[in-house]
Design a protein around this motif. Structure first.
Motif, PDB file in Angstrom:
ATOM      1  N   UNK A  34       0.846  -1.202   0.000  1.00 14.41           N
ATOM      2  CA  UNK A  34       0.000   0.000   0.000  1.00 14.41           C
ATOM      3  C   UNK A  34       0.879   1.249   0.000  1.00 14.41           C
ATOM      4  N   UNK A  35       1.951   1.234   0.781  1.00 13.99           N
ATOM      5  CA  UNK A  35       2.854   2.387   0.806  1.00 13.99           C
ATOM      6  C   UNK A  35       3.529   2.584  -0.546  1.00 13.99           C
ATOM      7  N   UNK A  36       3.906   1.467  -1.215  1.00 15.63           N
ATOM      8  CA  UNK A  36       4.521   1.565  -2.544  1.00 15.63           C
ATOM      9  C   UNK A  36       3.514   2.153  -3.546  1.00 15.63           C
ATOM     10  N   UNK A  37       2.273   1.658  -3.492  1.00 19.05           N
ATOM     11  CA  UNK A  37       1.239   2.188  -4.392  1.00 19.05           C
ATOM     12  C   UNK A  37       0.973   3.655  -4.097  1.00 19.05           C
ATOM     13  N   UNK A  38       0.954   4.024  -2.838  1.00 15.80           N
ATOM     14  CA  UNK A  38       0.738   5.416  -2.463  1.00 15.80           C
ATOM     15  C   UNK A  38       1.858   6.296  -3.005  1.00 15.80           C
ATOM     16  N   UNK A  39       3.096   5.794  -2.908  1.00 14.69           N
ATOM     17  CA  UNK A  39       4.236   6.559  -3.434  1.00 14.69           C
ATOM     18  C   UNK A  39       4.120   6.722  -4.941  1.00 14.69           C
ATOM     19  N   UNK A  40       3.717   5.647  -5.656  1.00 16.61           N
ATOM     20  CA  UNK A  40       3.552   5.739  -7.113  1.00 16.61           C
ATOM     21  C   UNK A  40       2.464   6.741  -7.465  1.00 16.61           C
ATOM     22  N   UNK A  41       1.319   6.652  -6.782  1.00 13.25           N
ATOM     23  CA  UNK A  41       0.222   7.579  -7.066  1.00 13.25           C
ATOM     24  C   UNK A  41       0.628   9.021  -6.763  1.00 13.25           C
ATOM     25  N   UNK A  42       1.352   9.200  -5.670  1.00 12.13           N
ATOM     26  CA  UNK A  42       1.797  10.549  -5.322  1.00 12.13           C
ATOM     27  C   UNK A  42       2.733  11.090  -6.398  1.00 12.13           C
ATOM     28  N   UNK A  43       3.656  10.240  -6.864  1.00 12.67           N
ATOM     29  CA  UNK A  43       4.579  10.669  -7.922  1.00 12.67           C
ATOM     30  C   UNK A  43       3.814  11.002  -9.207  1.00 12.67           C
ATOM     31  N   UNK A  44       2.855  10.156  -9.575  1.00 12.08           N
ATOM     32  CA  UNK A  44       2.074  10.412 -10.790  1.00 12.08           C
ATOM     33  C   UNK A  44       1.243  11.683 -10.643  1.00 12.08           C
ATOM     34  N   UNK A  45       0.656  11.883  -9.468  1.00 14.94           N
ATOM     35  CA  UNK A  45      -0.124  13.100  -9.249  1.00 14.94           C
ATOM     36  C   UNK A  45       0.768  14.337  -9.325  1.00 14.94           C
ATOM     37  N   UNK A  46       1.970  14.265  -8.775  1.00 14.71           N
ATOM     38  CA  UNK A  46       2.886  15.403  -8.840  1.00 14.71           C
ATOM     39  C   UNK A  46       3.298  15.674 -10.286  1.00 14.71           C
ATOM     40  N   UNK A  47       3.540  14.594 -11.060  1.00 12.19           N
ATOM     41  CA  UNK A  47       3.894  14.754 -12.467  1.00 12.19           C
ATOM     42  C   UNK A  47       2.746  15.406 -13.229  1.00 12.19           C
ATOM     43  N   UNK A  48       1.536  14.888 -12.992  1.00 11.85           N
ATOM     44  CA  UNK A  48       0.365  15.457 -13.672  1.00 11.85           C
ATOM     45  C   UNK A  48       0.150  16.905 -13.248  1.00 11.85           C
ATOM     46  N   UNK A  49       0.330  17.187 -11.968  1.00  8.52           N
ATOM     47  CA  UNK A  49       0.173  18.558 -11.478  1.00  8.52           C
ATOM     48  C   UNK A  49       1.179  19.484 -12.142  1.00  8.52           C
ATOM     49  N   UNK A  50       2.421  19.024 -12.284  1.00  6.53           N
ATOM     50  CA  UNK A  50       3.450  19.841 -12.934  1.00  6.53           C
ATOM     51  C   UNK A  50       3.105  20.080 -14.404  1.00  6.53           C
ATOM     52  N   UNK A  51       2.642  19.026 -15.081  1.00  6.82           N
ATOM     53  CA  UNK A  51       2.266  19.187 -16.492  1.00  6.82           C
ATOM     54  C   UNK A  51       1.105  20.147 -16.645  1.00  6.82           C
ATOM     55  N   UNK A  52       0.089  19.983 -15.794  1.00  2.00           N
ATOM     56  CA  UNK A  52      -1.066  20.884 -15.889  1.00  2.00           C
ATOM     57  C   UNK A  52      -0.664  22.322 -15.561  1.00  2.00           C
ATOM     58  N   UNK A  53       0.190  22.477 -14.563  1.00  5.17           N
ATOM     59  CA  UNK A  53       0.644  23.824 -14.211  1.00  5.17           C
ATOM     60  C   UNK A  53       1.386  24.449 -15.386  1.00  5.17           C
ATOM     61  N   UNK A  54       2.252  23.676 -16.033  1.00  9.04           N
ATOM     62  CA  UNK A  54       2.990  24.172 -17.195  1.00  9.04           C
ATOM     63  C   UNK A  54       2.036  24.525 -18.326  1.00  9.04           C
ATOM     64  N   UNK A  55       1.069  23.657 -18.595  1.00 13.19           N
ATOM     65  CA  UNK A  55       0.112  23.925 -19.680  1.00 13.19           C
ATOM     66  C   UNK A  55      -0.741  25.148 -19.359  1.00 13.19           C
ATOM     67  N   UNK A  56      -1.158  25.265 -18.116  1.00 12.88           N
ATOM     68  CA  UNK A  56      -1.970  26.422 -17.726  1.00 12.88           C
ATOM     69  C   UNK A  56      -1.160  27.701 -17.864  1.00 12.88           C
ATOM     70  N   UNK A  57       0.087  27.672 -17.434  1.00  9.36           N
ATOM     71  CA  UNK A  57       0.927  28.856 -17.549  1.00  9.36           C
ATOM     72  C   UNK A  57       1.155  29.215 -19.021  1.00  9.36           C
ATOM     73  N   UNK A  58       1.357  28.200 -19.856  1.00  8.93           N
ATOM     74  CA  UNK A  58       1.551  28.443 -21.291  1.00  8.93           C
ATOM     75  C   UNK A  58       0.293  29.048 -21.895  1.00  8.93           C
ATOM     76  N   UNK A  59      -0.855  28.476 -21.560  1.00 11.92           N
ATOM     77  CA  UNK A  59      -2.119  28.992 -22.090  1.00 11.92           C
ATOM     78  C   UNK A  59      -2.383  30.407 -21.574  1.00 11.92           C
ATOM     79  N   UNK A  60      -2.049  30.650 -20.323  1.00  6.83           N
ATOM     80  CA  UNK A  60      -2.238  31.978 -19.753  1.00  6.83           C
ATOM     81  C   UNK A  60      -1.351  32.999 -20.474  1.00  6.83           C
TER      82      UNK A  60
END
Length: 136
Positions: A85-111
């Protein structure tokens, strides 16, 4: 053979005494047999009690052994599940951070693009207003 009255009474007395003696012997024999059976049953029950106690102790030991094994297995499984469960949580956290960074970059670019387009649009509207109404 004719008997007189004292002889009859003596025979009755002898008969009564012999019956009483026989009854006494039979009662004593009966009592000794009952006492012997009591001792035999008591010995058997004591032996049975000892075997029952031994079996009870064996069952308790086996149950405690099984309980210890199950407890150990449950703790091992719990540790494995916790690690997974901790390994899965770490993977999900990493994926969420990656997605958050991508969305932040895309939002900043669009802005930035929208800001640039709005500035261009503002300039064009100002040029159109100047052409239509002239400069003031």
């Amino acid at each position: 053979m004719q008997m007189n009255e004292p002889q009859v009474w003596i025979l009755i007395g002898v008969f009564a005494a012999s019956m009483l003696g026989l009854l006494t012997v039979l009662v004593r024999q009966h009592d000794s047999m009952i006492a012997s059976l009591r001792r035999e049953f008591a010995a058997q029950f004591e032996g049975s009690q000892g075997r029952t106690d031994a079996m009870g102790a064996l069952l308790v030991a086996q149950i405690e052994s099984m309980d210890a094994r199950f407890t150990a297995q449950l703790e091992t499984m719990e540790a494995k599940f916790t690690a997974q469960i901790e390994a899965m949580d770490a993977k999900f956290t990493a994926q969420l951070e990656t997605m958050d960074a991508r969305f932040t970059t895309q939002i900043e670019t669009m802005e930035a693009r929208l800001t640039a387009q709005l500035e261009t649009l503002d300039t064009e509207v100002a040029n159109l207003a100047t052409r239509m109404w002239g400069t003031r």
